[in-house]
Design a protein around this motif. Structure first.
Motif, PDB file in Angstrom:
ATOM      1  N   CYS A 120       0.835  -1.216   0.000  1.00 50.83           N
ATOM      2  CA  CYS A 120       0.000   0.000   0.000  1.00 50.83           C
ATOM      3  C   CYS A 120       0.865   1.259   0.000  1.00 50.83           C
ATOM      4  O   CYS A 120       0.595   2.206  -0.748  1.00 50.83           O
ATOM      5  CB  CYS A 120      -0.931   0.012   1.212  1.00 50.83           C
ATOM      6  SG  CYS A 120      -2.290  -1.155   1.117  1.00 50.83           S
ATOM      7  N   VAL A 121       1.894   1.264   0.827  1.00 49.19           N
ATOM      8  CA  VAL A 121       2.786   2.428   0.880  1.00 49.19           C
ATOM      9  C   VAL A 121       3.510   2.600  -0.450  1.00 49.19           C
ATOM     10  O   VAL A 121       3.635   3.725  -0.959  1.00 49.19           O
ATOM     11  CB  VAL A 121       3.791   2.296   2.058  1.00 49.19           C
ATOM     12  CG1 VAL A 121       4.868   3.351   1.979  1.00 49.19           C
ATOM     13  CG2 VAL A 121       3.051   2.371   3.383  1.00 49.19           C
ATOM     14  N   LEU A 122       3.960   1.511  -1.043  1.00 49.16           N
ATOM     15  CA  LEU A 122       4.605   1.596  -2.357  1.00 49.16           C
ATOM     16  C   LEU A 122       3.625   2.101  -3.412  1.00 49.16           C
ATOM     17  O   LEU A 122       4.012   2.846  -4.324  1.00 49.16           O
ATOM     18  CB  LEU A 122       5.173   0.245  -2.765  1.00 49.16           C
ATOM     19  CG  LEU A 122       6.397  -0.224  -1.983  1.00 49.16           C
ATOM     20  CD1 LEU A 122       6.767  -1.654  -2.373  1.00 49.16           C
ATOM     21  CD2 LEU A 122       7.568   0.712  -2.203  1.00 49.16           C
ATOM     22  N   CYS A 123       2.369   1.717  -3.281  1.00 52.59           N
ATOM     23  CA  CYS A 123       1.339   2.212  -4.200  1.00 52.59           C
ATOM     24  C   CYS A 123       1.193   3.725  -4.063  1.00 52.59           C
ATOM     25  O   CYS A 123       1.055   4.437  -5.059  1.00 52.59           O
ATOM     26  CB  CYS A 123       0.014   1.506  -3.916  1.00 52.59           C
ATOM     27  SG  CYS A 123      -1.325   1.971  -5.018  1.00 52.59           S
ATOM     28  N   TRP A 124       1.251   4.227  -2.845  1.00 52.67           N
ATOM     29  CA  TRP A 124       1.161   5.674  -2.638  1.00 52.67           C
ATOM     30  C   TRP A 124       2.365   6.382  -3.252  1.00 52.67           C
ATOM     31  O   TRP A 124       2.247   7.473  -3.781  1.00 52.67           O
ATOM     32  CB  TRP A 124       1.103   5.993  -1.156  1.00 52.67           C
ATOM     33  CG  TRP A 124      -0.141   5.541  -0.461  1.00 52.67           C
ATOM     34  CD1 TRP A 124      -1.305   5.123  -1.051  1.00 52.67           C
ATOM     35  CD2 TRP A 124      -0.349   5.454   0.937  1.00 52.67           C
ATOM     36  NE1 TRP A 124      -2.212   4.781  -0.093  1.00 52.67           N
ATOM     37  CE2 TRP A 124      -1.661   4.979   1.144  1.00 52.67           C
ATOM     38  CE3 TRP A 124       0.436   5.724   2.037  1.00 52.67           C
ATOM     39  CZ2 TRP A 124      -2.196   4.779   2.403  1.00 52.67           C
ATOM     40  CZ3 TRP A 124      -0.100   5.524   3.296  1.00 52.67           C
ATOM     41  CH2 TRP A 124      -1.402   5.061   3.479  1.00 52.67           C
ATOM     42  N   VAL A 125       3.531   5.765  -3.150  1.00 52.36           N
ATOM     43  CA  VAL A 125       4.763   6.396  -3.627  1.00 52.36           C
ATOM     44  C   VAL A 125       4.829   6.416  -5.155  1.00 52.36           C
ATOM     45  O   VAL A 125       5.200   7.432  -5.746  1.00 52.36           O
ATOM     46  CB  VAL A 125       6.000   5.675  -3.039  1.00 52.36           C
ATOM     47  CG1 VAL A 125       7.279   6.168  -3.692  1.00 52.36           C
ATOM     48  CG2 VAL A 125       6.051   5.860  -1.535  1.00 52.36           C
ATOM     49  N   TYR A 126       4.462   5.294  -5.787  1.00 54.36           N
ATOM     50  CA  TYR A 126       4.684   5.162  -7.226  1.00 54.36           C
ATOM     51  C   TYR A 126       3.429   5.330  -8.086  1.00 54.36           C
ATOM     52  O   TYR A 126       3.508   5.156  -9.304  1.00 54.36           O
ATOM     53  CB  TYR A 126       5.316   3.799  -7.536  1.00 54.36           C
ATOM     54  CG  TYR A 126       6.710   3.650  -6.982  1.00 54.36           C
ATOM     55  CD1 TYR A 126       7.735   4.489  -7.398  1.00 54.36           C
ATOM     56  CD2 TYR A 126       7.010   2.669  -6.048  1.00 54.36           C
ATOM     57  CE1 TYR A 126       9.015   4.359  -6.899  1.00 54.36           C
ATOM     58  CE2 TYR A 126       8.289   2.526  -5.541  1.00 54.36           C
ATOM     59  CZ  TYR A 126       9.290   3.374  -5.975  1.00 54.36           C
ATOM     60  OH  TYR A 126      10.554   3.244  -5.482  1.00 54.36           O
TER      61      TYR A 126
END
Length: 155
Positions: A120-126
């Motif tokens: 989820c955090v990677l989704c927010w970043v990328y």
């Protein structure tokens, strides 16, 4: 010292299950040599299988995380689906935590919950277009309320 370390590990792995099955870690440790009783072998095999499953769970989302990081893209991933998946695994893990089940029964779901949060955090970043800070804060607040409800209100 080694016996106390084994006792701590056995209590962590068995948890409350030894009370229900009648096979305690102490009984198995005292009677393991030269020939362990059959219930101890079965119990040790089941606990070893549970721990192996937990270790395997670390590989569950590893390919997804590696692909996201190496490609710096989350194209085709739905944030809503990721949030739902995170809550689903968290429900399963936290239910077992609250019931006092041994770690070997819920560890897999707990590991996958942590990995889902990382995705989820990677989704927010990328994500393209970028996911706004308001959206992120709302998700974090909702998960915080969920954790409060599970661990404070329900327990």
């Amino acid at each position: 010292m080694i016996k106390s370390a084994v006792d701590v590990f056995a209590e962590w792995a068995w948890g409350n299950a030894s009370k229900e099955s009648g096979v305690s870690p102490e009984f198995c440790l005292e009677n393991f040599f030269p020939f362990p009783p059959a219930p101890c072998l079965v119990s040790v095999a089941m606990e070893a299988l549970g721990i192996a499953i937990i270790l395997g769970a670390f590989l569950n989302k590893a390919p997804v995380i590696l692909n996201i990081v190496s490609n710096k893209s989350v194209a085709g991933m739905s944030p809503s689906a990721l949030y739902g998946e995170t809550i689903m695994y968290a429900n399963s893990a936290f239910y077992s935590v609250l019931k006092g089940n041994p770690f070997s029964t819920y560890g897999e779901n707990l590991v996958i919950t942590v990995q889902s949060v990382v995705v989820c955090v990677l989704c927010w970043v990328y994500a393209v277009p970028k996911i706004g800070m308001t959206h992120r804060l709302c998700c974090i607040a909702a998960f915080g309320v969920y954790l409060f409800g599970v661990f404070v209100l329900i327990s």
